[in-house]
Design an enzyme around this catalytic site. Sequence first.
Site, short mmCIF file in Angstrom:
data_model
loop_
_atom_site.label_atom_id
_atom_site.label_comp_id
_atom_site.label_asym_id
_atom_site.label_seq_id
_atom_site.Cartn_x
_atom_site.Cartn_y
_atom_site.Cartn_z
N ARG A 114 0.90 -1.12 0.12
CA ARG A 114 0.06 0.13 -0.02
C ARG A 114 0.66 1.32 -0.06
O ARG A 114 1.71 1.47 1.05
CB ARG A 114 -0.88 -0.09 1.35
CG ARG A 114 -1.65 1.48 1.39
CD ARG A 114 -2.86 1.34 2.42
NE ARG A 114 -3.86 0.58 2.07
CZ ARG A 114 -5.03 0.68 2.28
NH1 ARG A 114 -5.40 1.30 3.63
NH2 ARG A 114 -6.15 -0.12 2.01
N HIS A 141 -7.35 0.52 -6.65
CA HIS A 141 -7.72 -0.33 -5.32
C HIS A 141 -8.14 -1.54 -5.89
O HIS A 141 -9.41 -1.90 -5.66
CB HIS A 141 -8.45 0.46 -4.47
CG HIS A 141 -8.61 -0.02 -3.07
ND1 HIS A 141 -7.58 -1.22 -2.74
CD2 HIS A 141 -9.04 0.36 -1.59
CE1 HIS A 141 -7.75 -1.41 -1.51
NE2 HIS A 141 -8.66 -0.63 -0.74
N GLN A 144 -10.16 -4.17 -3.73
CA GLN A 144 -11.31 -3.70 -2.97
C GLN A 144 -12.45 -3.87 -4.06
O GLN A 144 -13.50 -4.32 -3.90
CB GLN A 144 -11.35 -2.21 -2.77
CG GLN A 144 -12.76 -1.37 -2.39
CD GLN A 144 -12.94 -2.24 -0.79
OE1 GLN A 144 -11.95 -2.18 0.23
NE2 GLN A 144 -14.02 -3.07 -0.53
N ASP A 230 -17.35 6.93 -1.74
CA ASP A 230 -16.00 6.67 -0.84
C ASP A 230 -15.65 8.12 -0.14
O ASP A 230 -16.40 9.19 -0.44
CB ASP A 230 -14.96 6.38 -1.83
CG ASP A 230 -13.45 6.22 -1.15
OD1 ASP A 230 -13.60 5.90 0.21
OD2 ASP A 230 -12.48 6.00 -1.98
N CYS A 270 -16.34 1.16 0.44
CA CYS A 270 -14.89 0.54 0.77
C CYS A 270 -14.69 0.59 2.43
O CYS A 270 -13.89 -0.29 2.91
CB CYS A 270 -13.99 0.87 -0.14
SG CYS A 270 -13.29 2.45 0.11
N ARG A 298 -13.25 -9.07 1.31
CA ARG A 298 -11.91 -8.80 1.20
C ARG A 298 -10.91 -10.03 1.45
O ARG A 298 -10.11 -10.43 0.76
CB ARG A 298 -11.23 -7.49 2.29
CG ARG A 298 -11.96 -6.22 1.64
CD ARG A 298 -11.31 -5.68 0.24
NE ARG A 298 -9.74 -5.64 0.29
CZ ARG A 298 -9.13 -4.45 0.73
NH1 ARG A 298 -9.91 -3.51 1.11
NH2 ARG A 298 -7.70 -4.71 0.57
N1 NVA Z 1 -9.83 6.47 -1.55
C1 NVA Z 1 -9.75 6.02 -0.28
C2 NVA Z 1 -9.82 4.37 0.27
C3 NVA Z 1 -9.50 3.96 1.67
C4 NVA Z 1 -9.59 2.56 1.47
C5 NVA Z 1 -8.09 6.31 0.21
O1 NVA Z 1 -7.35 6.23 -0.70
O2 NVA Z 1 -7.75 6.89 1.27
N1 CP Z 2 -11.06 -0.44 2.48
C1 CP Z 2 -9.85 -0.45 2.94
O1 CP Z 2 -9.02 -0.81 2.33
O2 CP Z 2 -9.73 -0.40 4.22
P1 CP Z 2 -8.34 0.05 5.02
O3 CP Z 2 -7.78 1.32 4.40
O4 CP Z 2 -8.88 -0.03 6.30
O5 CP Z 2 -7.31 -1.07 4.58
#
Ligand code: NVA
Ligand code: CP
Length: 316
Positions: A114, A141, A144, A230, A270, A298
């Site tokens: 990540r 992502h 997800q 989101d 998500c 997930r």
């Molecule tokens: N769009 C959000 C998703 C979090 C799971 C982010 O990138 O923070």
């Molecule tokens: N939806 C998702 O990726 O959650 P986290 O940021 O908690 O991993």
Amino acid sequence: MTATPPASAPAPVRHYLQFTDLSADDYAHVLSRAAEIKRKFKAYEKYHPLADRTLAMIFEKASTRTRVSFEAGMYQLGGSVVHLTTGDSQLGRSEPIEDSARVISRMTDIVMIRTFGQDKIERFASHSRVPVINGLTNEFHPCQILADIFTFIEHRGSIAGKVVAWVGDGNNMANTWLQAAELLDFTVHLSTPSGYEVDQAVAGLRSSASYKIFKDPQDACRGADLVTTDVWTSMGYEAENEARKKAFANWCVDEAMMQAAKPDALFMHCLPAHRGEEVSAEVIDGPQSVVWDEAENRMHVQKALMEFLLLGRVTA
Ligand code: NVA
Ligand code: CP
């Protein structure tokens, strides 16, 4: 003359850096494996195809679901996990990503990352001896969306031909929904505030045939089979928070938007969610919301994904 590879040449390493890294046929396999792997989990059936394999998880941003689902999932498959963050590894002290990839991929069997820019995960993957999975970047992502599509299928059957309404930021989630729509033959109704639109080139789309743009989010929801949104401010964009709060004020999925969708429309997010910002409490905690199934799934889809990347098309 082209050299013929020796019969024993190893299969090329497959990565999962964006949704388009798997074909529609691969998805049919992985989604059906996810259902079988979920069934085994619910029945307490031991299934250890990844015994002695190690997953390295690298987090440069916070996580709850991604961390727990990958870590629990890998142990359930008989493997083990190494957890690294920027703060507690040399990644935070400017060791080149290419060197980190060379080292980590000599000691582990599969890597989940990540991070911020997609370029960073691509550089890691191109120096990795083992499969690399995108656990979220600024642009995509895919794990997800894999879980979301699995969840949709569980509740409503095939997603082909259906309409998904995206209400909110043209972000990593929106980009990945668009890639999925192109590959799996459904349509996305997109409504984003001005200045926060999806960039078709960043999303890596072939054309604009699988999405339609709507100024008014309620129009985007009209006739949708799934409404999804989101956070207004994704990780890494916190400096824009106040400006975004103003720009996104009308992009809150509320009961009126859900009423514009089909009567049996699902709601997904998500997570983490901010009730009263991108979604009302009535919607996310209401009868059309499947957000908890979505979060749980997930783990099941990622177990199927790791099995696929490491072992190929298992049928057991
Ligand atoms: N769009 C959000 C998703 C979090 C799971 C982010 O990138 O923070
Ligand atoms: N939806 C998702 O990726 O959650 P986290 O940021 O908690 O991993």
